[in-house]
Design a protein around this motif. Sequence first.
Motif, PDB file in Angstrom:
ATOM      1  N   ASN A   3       0.803  -1.210   0.000  1.00  0.00           N
ATOM      2  CA  ASN A   3       0.000   0.000   0.000  1.00  0.00           C
ATOM      3  C   ASN A   3       0.844   1.271   0.000  1.00  0.00           C
ATOM      4  O   ASN A   3       0.385   2.324  -0.337  1.00  0.00           O
ATOM      5  CB  ASN A   3      -0.886   0.008   1.246  1.00  0.00           C
ATOM      6  CG  ASN A   3      -2.338  -0.008   0.891  1.00  0.00           C
ATOM      7  OD1 ASN A   3      -2.689  -0.061  -0.253  1.00  0.00           O
ATOM      8  ND2 ASN A   3      -3.176   0.039   1.902  1.00  0.00           N
ATOM      9  N   ASP A  52      -9.194  -9.579   7.983  1.00  0.00           N
ATOM     10  CA  ASP A  52     -10.377  -8.749   8.197  1.00  0.00           C
ATOM     11  C   ASP A  52     -11.457  -9.152   7.207  1.00  0.00           C
ATOM     12  O   ASP A  52     -11.169  -9.403   6.038  1.00  0.00           O
ATOM     13  CB  ASP A  52     -10.052  -7.264   8.000  1.00  0.00           C
ATOM     14  CG  ASP A  52      -9.184  -6.711   9.112  1.00  0.00           C
ATOM     15  OD1 ASP A  52      -9.208  -7.279  10.210  1.00  0.00           O
ATOM     16  OD2 ASP A  52      -8.504  -5.703   8.881  1.00  0.00           O
ATOM     17  N   LYS A  54     -14.825  -7.990   5.239  1.00  0.00           N
ATOM     18  CA  LYS A  54     -15.526  -6.788   4.808  1.00  0.00           C
ATOM     19  C   LYS A  54     -16.704  -7.176   3.925  1.00  0.00           C
ATOM     20  O   LYS A  54     -16.631  -8.133   3.169  1.00  0.00           O
ATOM     21  CB  LYS A  54     -14.604  -5.866   4.005  1.00  0.00           C
ATOM     22  CG  LYS A  54     -13.438  -5.313   4.796  1.00  0.00           C
ATOM     23  CD  LYS A  54     -13.935  -4.248   5.717  1.00  0.00           C
ATOM     24  CE  LYS A  54     -12.771  -3.476   6.319  1.00  0.00           C
ATOM     25  NZ  LYS A  54     -13.209  -2.301   7.017  1.00  0.00           N
ATOM     26  N   GLU A  62     -14.229  -0.664   1.477  1.00  0.00           N
ATOM     27  CA  GLU A  62     -13.024   0.031   1.921  1.00  0.00           C
ATOM     28  C   GLU A  62     -12.019  -0.981   2.441  1.00  0.00           C
ATOM     29  O   GLU A  62     -12.378  -1.974   3.064  1.00  0.00           O
ATOM     30  CB  GLU A  62     -13.343   1.024   3.034  1.00  0.00           C
ATOM     31  CG  GLU A  62     -14.027   2.271   2.558  1.00  0.00           C
ATOM     32  CD  GLU A  62     -14.181   3.299   3.664  1.00  0.00           C
ATOM     33  OE1 GLU A  62     -13.442   3.224   4.669  1.00  0.00           O
ATOM     34  OE2 GLU A  62     -15.038   4.172   3.519  1.00  0.00           O
ATOM     35  N   PRO A  64      -9.092  -2.121   5.083  1.00  0.00           N
ATOM     36  CA  PRO A  64      -8.840  -1.817   6.494  1.00  0.00           C
ATOM     37  C   PRO A  64      -7.791  -0.706   6.615  1.00  0.00           C
ATOM     38  O   PRO A  64      -6.831  -0.662   5.840  1.00  0.00           O
ATOM     39  CB  PRO A  64      -8.306  -3.133   7.066  1.00  0.00           C
ATOM     40  CG  PRO A  64      -8.753  -4.180   6.108  1.00  0.00           C
ATOM     41  CD  PRO A  64      -8.847  -3.532   4.768  1.00  0.00           C
ATOM     42  N   CYS A  65      -7.967   0.185   7.576  1.00  0.00           N
ATOM     43  CA  CYS A  65      -7.062   1.327   7.703  1.00  0.00           C
ATOM     44  C   CYS A  65      -5.665   0.916   8.166  1.00  0.00           C
ATOM     45  O   CYS A  65      -4.703   1.632   7.923  1.00  0.00           O
ATOM     46  CB  CYS A  65      -7.655   2.370   8.641  1.00  0.00           C
ATOM     47  SG  CYS A  65      -7.940   1.766  10.309  1.00  0.00           S
ATOM     48  N   ASN A  66      -5.522  -0.244   8.794  1.00  0.00           N
ATOM     49  CA  ASN A  66      -4.219  -0.679   9.277  1.00  0.00           C
ATOM     50  C   ASN A  66      -3.525  -1.633   8.304  1.00  0.00           C
ATOM     51  O   ASN A  66      -2.558  -2.289   8.659  1.00  0.00           O
ATOM     52  CB  ASN A  66      -4.353  -1.340  10.651  1.00  0.00           C
ATOM     53  CG  ASN A  66      -5.270  -2.552  10.623  1.00  0.00           C
ATOM     54  OD1 ASN A  66      -5.949  -2.806   9.635  1.00  0.00           O
ATOM     55  ND2 ASN A  66      -5.298  -3.285  11.717  1.00  0.00           N
ATOM     56  N   GLY A 120      -7.421   3.234  -1.671  1.00  0.00           N
ATOM     57  CA  GLY A 120      -7.925   2.636  -0.441  1.00  0.00           C
ATOM     58  C   GLY A 120      -9.262   1.930  -0.577  1.00  0.00           C
ATOM     59  O   GLY A 120      -9.863   1.565   0.418  1.00  0.00           O
TER      60      GLY A 120
END
Length: 134
Positions: A3, A52, A54, A62, A64-66, A120
């Motif tokens: 990322n 994760d 989703k 989206e 995951p932010c981490n 993202g």
Amino acid sequence: MVNSNYKSLGSILWSVLKNPLAQEISYDDAAEYALECIKLLGAPVIYLEQVDEKVLTSYKTELPCNLLYINSIKYINDNLEIVMREASDIFHMDSENLDTLDNNLHSISKKEYTYKIQHGILFTSEESGCVKIS
């Protein structure tokens, strides 16, 4: 797929220690100062592999932010669980290309479960269901 762009602490320290102004600092001291700085910033020192789940809505979800790196993505819908692959073309979501005819004019399914990542957001070839992101 990564990322973002990451460098190891060791390579950063060696670059900094080459500077003539940092000649008096030992590598161990520089590493200790760097770790103190990382703790002050609240950045994670180690990374954990996580999975994760989703929900897909209108072909997308989206990330995951981490998330730093994608190992694999699995599509889940009813009794179907299949590993997705990264799309190699921009038309991976084109529904007209899902069914084609072979030489004997029999309908064959060439459906592939693919994904693409932009800003993202995970775009998939499936409209609904769930994905597990590792």
